[in-house]
Design a protein around this motif. Structure first.
Motif, short mmCIF file in Angstrom:
data_model
loop_
_atom_site.label_atom_id
_atom_site.label_comp_id
_atom_site.label_asym_id
_atom_site.label_seq_id
_atom_site.Cartn_x
_atom_site.Cartn_y
_atom_site.Cartn_z
N ASP A 37 5.93 10.63 0.27
CA ASP A 37 6.88 9.59 0.68
C ASP A 37 7.72 9.07 -0.48
N ASN A 38 7.11 9.00 -1.66
CA ASN A 38 7.74 8.31 -2.78
C ASN A 38 7.79 9.19 -4.03
N LEU A 51 9.70 4.71 -5.72
CA LEU A 51 10.90 4.64 -4.90
C LEU A 51 10.75 5.60 -3.72
N PRO A 52 11.02 5.15 -2.50
CA PRO A 52 10.94 6.04 -1.34
C PRO A 52 12.05 7.09 -1.42
N SER A 57 9.57 5.97 7.03
CA SER A 57 8.46 5.02 7.10
C SER A 57 7.99 4.58 5.72
N ALA A 58 8.44 5.26 4.67
CA ALA A 58 8.02 4.90 3.31
C ALA A 58 8.44 3.49 2.96
N ASP A 59 9.57 3.00 3.49
CA ASP A 59 10.02 1.65 3.17
C ASP A 59 8.99 0.63 3.64
N GLU A 60 8.58 0.76 4.89
CA GLU A 60 7.59 -0.16 5.45
C GLU A 60 6.27 -0.09 4.68
N ILE A 214 -4.90 5.79 -5.54
CA ILE A 214 -3.48 5.46 -5.44
C ILE A 214 -2.99 5.62 -4.00
N ASP A 215 -1.74 5.29 -3.78
CA ASP A 215 -1.03 5.47 -2.51
C ASP A 215 -1.75 4.82 -1.33
N PHE A 216 -1.55 3.52 -1.20
CA PHE A 216 -2.13 2.75 -0.11
C PHE A 216 -1.12 2.55 1.03
N GLY A 217 -0.20 3.48 1.18
CA GLY A 217 0.83 3.35 2.21
C GLY A 217 0.30 3.34 3.62
#
Length: 305
Positions: A37-38, A51-52, A57-60, A214-217
């Motif tokens: 995503d980023n 940065l997305p 959906s990366a923004d959210e 890492i990455d808790f999206g």
């Protein structure tokens, strides 16, 4: 995939920092990784800019991390990327972005954990600390962290594709793990905080054990079986028993059955991305294939895992 139209470069990041966080603008900027995503760029020694650049959906997801990780991080026994600053959408970059702490280590898809007992205890301690009742306002678990039946259609499609491509030694054994998990009683406890994306590229290692996450999206409130599935993907052979023993509370039989089903589904996805270039990635992510194959081997070798 829906890539951003703006090319992300070190120069762009310096401009964004100068405009919104000028006290950070003079720090060195180097590419860390291009994730799903980023993009992650290291900022000086201790920070990172995320940065997305692909999925919308990366923004959210970034905003969710900005809200919840500062609350969770002080209670977790492993370092996680704690948001420090929020970048607002602008004419130069029309999406939100964040500055977080930098988490040192090597992703486990490139450097698997080798110290079995220590890795098992470390993973169990992390999940014991994370798996607490989530407050009102936390995103409800869907997909990996929701009812296992929600993944049935996706699992069937992935199993069929992996079978067609000849990626599985015993497709029926993989199907049996899934069907046993699907028949297990659903989670009936409180919705717990779950990471929901503990694949090897999101867990870091150093000196043979885990040193960061890492990455808790995909962070959400749901079934802890989603995260317990990581044991079969992340740990060396023979370590799942020690992991389960170290978890508090100890997972019950139904939860372990659901965890095995999640692990099988996650491993199938990793196998297709790693070996077949699935989901539009030319050449795939080759480092995802070996841990996925190892996970499926462990899951199908014995029902006790």
């Amino acid at each position: 995939m829906s890539p951003t139209e703006t090319e992300i470069t070190a120069d762009l990041i310096r401009v964004l920092l100068k405009e919104q966080h000028p006290d950070l603008a003079e720090l060195p900027v180097t590419l860390g990784a291009r994730g799903w995503d980023n993009q992650v760029w290291r900022l000086g020694d201790d920070l990172a800019v995320r940065l997305p650049w692909a999925t919308r959906s990366a923004d959210e997801r970034l905003l969710k991390e900005h809200t919840w990780l500062p609350v969770l991080a002080p209670h977790l026994p492993l370092p996680v990327p704690v948001p420090q600053r929020l970048g607002a959408p602008s004419e130069r970059f029309p999406r939100p972005w964040i500055v977080t702490t930098w988490v040192a280590g090597t992703p486990a898809d490139r450097a698997p954990a080798a110290r079995a007992d220590d890795a098992a205890r470390t993973l169990a301690a992390f999940l014991t600390a994370l798996h607490r009742p989530a407050p009102a306002g936390a995103a409800a678990g869907r997909g990996r962290a929701g009812p296992l039946a929600d993944r049935a259609e996706g699992f069937a499609g992935q199993l069929a594709k992996a079978t067609e491509l000849g990626l599985l030694d015993d497709p029926e054994a993989v199907r049996a793990v899934w069907e046993d998990a699907l028949a297990a009683p659903p989670w009936d406890g409180p919705a717990l905080w779950v990471h929901a994306d503990l694949h090897p590229a999101n867990v870091l290692t150093a000196d043979g054990t885990f040193c960061g996450v890492i990455d808790f999206g995909d962070l959400c409130a749901g079934d802890p079986a989603s995260d317990l599935a990581a044991a079969w993907v992340l740990l060396p052979d023979g370590a799942t028993g020690a992991f389960h023993d170290a978890c508090r509370p100890s997972p019950d039989a139904a939860t372990l059955r659901r965890a095995r089903g999640n692990a099988a589904a996650n491993a199938l996805g990793g196998l297709l991305i790693g070996d077949a270039g699935d989901r539009g990635l030319p050449g795939g992510k080759p480092s995802w294939g070996p841990p996925a194959r190892e996970a499926l081997r462990r899951l199908t070798a014995t029902r006790q895992g």
